[in-house]
Structure formats: C-alpha cells, structure tokens
Scaffold this motif. Structure first.
Motif, short mmCIF file in Angstrom:
data_model
loop_
_atom_site.label_atom_id
_atom_site.label_comp_id
_atom_site.label_asym_id
_atom_site.label_seq_id
_atom_site.Cartn_x
_atom_site.Cartn_y
_atom_site.Cartn_z
N ASP A 81 3.25 -51.80 -19.44
CA ASP A 81 4.25 -51.13 -18.62
C ASP A 81 4.19 -51.72 -17.22
O ASP A 81 3.23 -52.40 -16.86
CB ASP A 81 4.00 -49.61 -18.57
CG ASP A 81 5.27 -48.83 -18.23
OD1 ASP A 81 5.77 -48.98 -17.09
OD2 ASP A 81 5.77 -48.09 -19.09
N THR A 110 -4.65 -51.97 -21.96
CA THR A 110 -3.38 -51.89 -21.25
C THR A 110 -3.14 -53.14 -20.41
O THR A 110 -4.08 -53.81 -19.99
CB THR A 110 -3.34 -50.65 -20.33
OG1 THR A 110 -4.44 -50.70 -19.41
CG2 THR A 110 -3.40 -49.36 -21.14
N LYS A 150 1.72 -45.33 -15.39
CA LYS A 150 2.09 -45.23 -16.81
C LYS A 150 0.96 -45.75 -17.70
O LYS A 150 0.71 -45.22 -18.78
CB LYS A 150 3.38 -46.02 -17.07
CG LYS A 150 4.60 -45.53 -16.29
CD LYS A 150 5.07 -44.18 -16.78
CE LYS A 150 6.31 -43.70 -16.04
NZ LYS A 150 7.49 -44.51 -16.32
N ALA A 153 -1.00 -51.42 -24.77
CA ALA A 153 0.18 -50.85 -24.13
C ALA A 153 0.51 -51.65 -22.87
O ALA A 153 -0.38 -52.07 -22.13
CB ALA A 153 -0.06 -49.39 -23.76
N VAL A 172 5.64 -46.99 -21.52
CA VAL A 172 4.86 -45.77 -21.76
C VAL A 172 5.51 -44.60 -21.02
O VAL A 172 4.90 -43.95 -20.18
CB VAL A 172 3.39 -45.95 -21.33
CG1 VAL A 172 2.54 -44.79 -21.85
CG2 VAL A 172 2.83 -47.27 -21.83
N ILE A 203 2.29 -43.86 -28.90
CA ILE A 203 0.88 -44.27 -28.97
C ILE A 203 0.08 -43.26 -29.77
O ILE A 203 -0.74 -43.62 -30.64
CB ILE A 203 0.31 -44.43 -27.55
CG1 ILE A 203 0.95 -45.63 -26.85
CG2 ILE A 203 -1.22 -44.58 -27.60
CD1 ILE A 203 0.62 -45.72 -25.37
N GLY A 242 7.29 -43.55 -25.36
CA GLY A 242 6.16 -44.45 -25.56
C GLY A 242 4.82 -43.75 -25.59
O GLY A 242 3.95 -44.10 -26.40
N HIS A 243 4.64 -42.75 -24.71
CA HIS A 243 3.32 -42.09 -24.69
C HIS A 243 3.11 -41.24 -25.94
O HIS A 243 1.97 -41.05 -26.37
CB HIS A 243 3.13 -41.29 -23.40
CG HIS A 243 3.64 -39.89 -23.42
ND1 HIS A 243 4.98 -39.58 -23.32
CD2 HIS A 243 2.99 -38.69 -23.52
CE1 HIS A 243 5.13 -38.26 -23.35
NE2 HIS A 243 3.94 -37.70 -23.48
N ALA A 283 -1.14 -44.08 -20.71
CA ALA A 283 -1.35 -44.74 -22.01
C ALA A 283 -2.80 -44.66 -22.44
O ALA A 283 -3.12 -44.35 -23.60
CB ALA A 283 -0.91 -46.20 -21.92
#
Length: 344
Positions: free
Chosen positions: A203, A220, A208, A201, A180, A188, A184-185, A212
């Motif tokens: 990480d 997460t 992070k 997610a 993330v 999403i 990655g962020h 997310a």
C-alpha cells in the motif's frame, strides 16, 4: 426521514429529508441500523453525465443491515423485529445463476430494470429502506450490526475472489494483496482463514501497512514502481501464486502482471479504472486474470459464519447520518482506516 442522496451529477452526496417508504407486495421495510460507505459510491458519483445511468435522486448505500419494521402483502417467514443483513446484488430470481444463489451474475437483471440498493434502487443510507424480496435478507443473529454491515460487500467481495483462487493457495504458496483499505484488510483475514498462504501486502501508506500487519499480513511493502521487483526478490525470483488487487488502477495492475508467477492467478477486485492486457508475451504462461463481482447469497452466509467464529472482522469508523458528507470526504481522501459506517 433523513437520507443520503446523490441528487445532481458532479455535486457529491447530500443529506436530505424524504418520505418514509411503504413496502409493496412481497417487499420488506427495514429500520436501518447501519450502512457502509464504499469507494464504488464515489465511482458512481464521479461518472460524467453521459455515462451515468443510476437514476436521480439516488439514495446511496449498498451495504445495509436493519431490523424488520413492516412486511408487504404476502411476505411470510420473516420476523418483524428481527435483525437482518441485506444481500445486495439483486437478480431476477429465476435464471440458472439466481437458482444457485449467484445473483451477482444474473444475466437478466439489467434488462428487467433490477438494480442493487444504492446502485440504482434506493439504498441503505437512510433511516428506512425497502428490500425487494425476502431471499435477500440473511439473519444476523447475535452479530453486532455496526461491526457486521460492511461484510455484505467489503467481506463478501474479497471472499468471492479468494474462494475462486483457492486452488492456487496451497501450503507453501505466496500471495500479494495490493491495497489495504476497506476490502483489502478483510481480504487478508479471509486468505489467512481459508489457507496457509504467505501474505505480502502493499500500500502507499505506512498506516495502511500497520493495519495489514495487525490483521495478519506476514510482510508489507510501500507500493511503488519497484514493488514487483521487490516481491520477486522476496520469492526467490519466482513471483507470487496469486495477486488480489483491491485498487484496480493502471499502476497496480502492472504490478500484478509483473509479480505473478507462471500458472498464477490475478483477481482484479478494485474498480480503479485500469485494464490489464493478458495473453502470450503479456502475462506469464498459464496465468489467469479475473474481474470478480460481489458474491453469492450462500457466500454471504459463509462470511457471516466466519465473523461468528471470530475469524474475520472489520475495522470501522462510525458517523451519524448528519455527518455522512464528512464521512464521504474522508473516504474520497483515503483517510478512513478500514471501513466508514453510518449509524442513522
């Protein structure tokens, strides 16, 4: 003018003084308003001498936006003073891929010596930059350049990956996003904007994962050796319909392989140097594995339209050009939340 350059193999970036470039026929000069940092920059700078092929000195920055400052001979249809985003994966402009806007897959660019800005051609990490052709400029309109610049890669690259996987992102599906960071962020947010898929997610850091959740992840996980097992528990043993690996290292690819469902899809977006064995007895039946590269010109237009609609945004940390070395250090250490942006 000031520029951030990679000048000697193994020595990292430097802030230097160079001449202001002049646009040749068909070219456009931009006064850069923002330039994004990317892990790809460190991938290039970490290459040993025998593998390095991008030329020296190299002005970094393949994410750029700016205001048109000067036109080369023959350029029409571009407004001096207009604000534009730079489409980075430059191609020959003549082949089938380029004709459909997919210059990211141009088969002729390398042979013709055509390279993206910051990855062979002088990039955006400077006060001014040269864009080779007007087709590589996308109008920004009322979008804020600092908030928008990273969408030219950190938005376009995950958008390209997610669009390819859309057939698997039906209602009721679940996806796993690994990493993330800068891409990655945004990934999403794109998944949430284009589908009804449930997003898990993963990480290494809780900071992070907090990001997310902030941008739309439903659940997460702290990444580890048991990530795939935990994902399968969360999906009733079935696994996820798609994995977007924004790291691309050996351990994350193994997680992707172990977590993907039968007839699922894996997009290896990160360039962490890992490889994934695919085939019978290595990946589930029907599973596809793909390593996408950047995205098309029309997809960048779509990404900017998503930003205008408020569907996606980039969390940015800004630096002046004199602080670029510090910014690259934070990027290397993984302490940037979202994306680092240089404002000349």
């Amino acid at each position: 003018m000031k520029a951030v350059q990679y000048r000697e193999v193994g020595k990292g970036p430097e802030v230097v003084e160079v001449d202001v470039p002049e646009p040749g026929p068909g070219q456009i000069r931009l006064k850069v308003t923002a330039a994004g940092l990317c892990h790809s920059d460190w991938f290039v700078m970490d290459l040993p001498a025998e593998q390095y092929s991008y030329g020296l000195p190299l002005t970094l920055g393949h994410e750029g936006v700016g205001v048109v400052d000067k036109l080369g001979a023959g350029v029409e249809g571009i407004d001096v003073g207009g604000s534009y985003a730079v489409y980075g994966p430059w191609g020959c402009g003549l082949c089938h891929a380029c004709a459909t806007g997919r210059e990211n897959y141009c088969p002729n660019a390398a042979e013709l010596g055509i390279a993206p800005p910051g990855l062979g051609a002088p990039g955006a990490m400077a006060e001014y930059m040269i864009v080779d052709d007007k087709r590589h400029l996308i109008p920004l309109g009322d979008l804020d350049p600092v908030q928008t610049v990273s969408l030219t890669d950190a938005g376009l690259t995950p958008y390209h990956a997610v669009k390819n996987a859309l057939p698997t992102l039906r209602p009721g599906s679940t996806v796993l996003v690994i990493g993330v960071g800068g891409l990655g962020h945004v990934g999403i947010q794109i998944i949430r904007a284009l589908s009804q898929a449930r997003v898990i997610a993963a990480d290494l850091g809780e900071d992070k994962l907090a990001l997310a959740r902030e941008v739309g992840a439903h659940e997460t996980l702290i990444s580890g050796a048991d990530t795939a097992d935990r994902v399968r528990e969360m999906t009733g043993g079935r696994g996820v319909d798609a994995v977007f690996d924004f790291v691309g290292a050996g351990p994350t690819l193994e997680t992707a392989r172990a977590a993907v469902a039968v007839d699922g899809h894996i997009e290896i977006v990160g360039i962490g140097g890992g490889t994934l064995t695919a085939g019978f007895f290595a990946t589930p039946f029907g599973a596809t594995v793909r390593a996408p590269y950047w995205g098309s010109r029309s997809e960048l237009m779509e990404v900017l339209d998503l930003a205008r609609a408020g569907a996606i945004s980039v969390h940015v940390e800004t630096f002046g050009i004199d602080d670029a070395v510090t910014a690259y250090g934070k990027l290397h250490d993984g302490t940037v939340r979202g994306r680092a942006v240089i404002v000349p």
